[in-house]
Write an enzyme that holds these catalytic residues in place. Structure first.
Site, short mmCIF file in Angstrom:
data_model
loop_
_atom_site.label_atom_id
_atom_site.label_comp_id
_atom_site.label_asym_id
_atom_site.label_seq_id
_atom_site.Cartn_x
_atom_site.Cartn_y
_atom_site.Cartn_z
N CYS A 81 -62.23 -25.98 -3.20
CA CYS A 81 -63.14 -26.00 -2.06
C CYS A 81 -64.09 -24.79 -2.12
O CYS A 81 -64.82 -24.65 -3.08
CB CYS A 81 -62.38 -26.09 -0.73
N HIS A 192 -59.97 -31.08 -1.70
CA HIS A 192 -58.66 -30.44 -1.61
C HIS A 192 -57.61 -31.29 -2.30
O HIS A 192 -57.13 -32.27 -1.70
CB HIS A 192 -58.26 -30.25 -0.14
N GLU A 194 -54.57 -30.60 -2.70
CA GLU A 194 -53.30 -30.48 -1.97
C GLU A 194 -53.26 -31.37 -0.73
O GLU A 194 -52.20 -31.57 -0.13
CB GLU A 194 -53.04 -29.02 -1.59
#
Length: 212
Positions: A81, A192, A194
């Site tokens: 990011c 992202h 994750e």
């Protein structure tokens, strides 16, 4: 088990990144310690919020020098990011022009789109022979941002060069923008991983496999 350090410089969704990397088999440490960051098999540079604020935090832990030292030795780094954005030369937000790490030429600027921020799931355009996106060409990833890199000259076709060109992954939200870069030891994603479910986990696993 690969040792991965997530660089803690006061910006970023550290715990979710830590959990995601641990789930795919990494031995994860979250720290601002310089030697730990330099010695790890892989370094992850997260980031949320404003470009200039992230750069201030990064300088506070000697982050640009840590990143540069690792890359000089061919040691892998993954930006996520705003952690990707600060790898470029400059960021322009609200009229404020801030200097980035300068690992890549390019300017981070506000996207031109009907709705901002760009928040939610989106597809990406994956280059041929991508290692980071191996097996993920048709997947969707989770984005949260209003700024991005719309022009990346290093990734464009041009005259032959002895240096391998970065592999650039693109996405569209109004504008076409850089969604990912693979450039030797330096990789990054605007989205992202994750927060991107199974696809994000596979991407992190692909990155782990590149670590020495």
């Amino acid at each position: 088990m690969k040792k991965v350090t997530i660089l803690d410089y006061g910006s970023g969704n550290l715990r979710s990144a830590e959990r995601a990397l641990a789930r795919v088999g990494a031995d994860v440490t979250v720290t601002s310690d310089r030697e730990t960051a330099l010695d790890a098999d892989g370094l992850v540079v997260p980031g949320v919020g404003a470009f200039a604020a992230c750069m201030d935090g990064l300088r506070g832990v000697d982050g640009p020098r840590i990143i540069g030292r690792r890359l000089a030795g061919g040691r892998p780094v993954l930006g996520i990011c705003v952690g990707m954005q600060i790898l470029f030369e400059r960021g322009v937000e609200h009229g404020h022009d801030a200097e980035g790490c300068g690992e890549w030429p390019g300017v981070v600027e506000q996207l031109e789109a009907p709705v901002l921020p760009h928040m939610g799931w989106n597809t990406v355009e994956v280059p041929e022979d991508s290692v980071l996106f191996d097996g993920l060409a048709d997947q969707r990833f989770y984005f949260v941002h209003s700024y991005g890199v719309r022009d990346f000259p290093l990734g464009a076709d041009g005259p032959p060069s002895p240096l391998a060109r970065p592999k650039v992954t693109w996405a569209k939200h109004g504008d076409r923008f850089v969604a990912g870069v693979e450039n030797g030891a330096l990789s990054a994603t605007q989205f992202h991983p994750e927060k991107s479910g199974d696809a994000g986990a596979q991407l992190l696993e692909n990155w782990l496999r590149t670590l020495d």
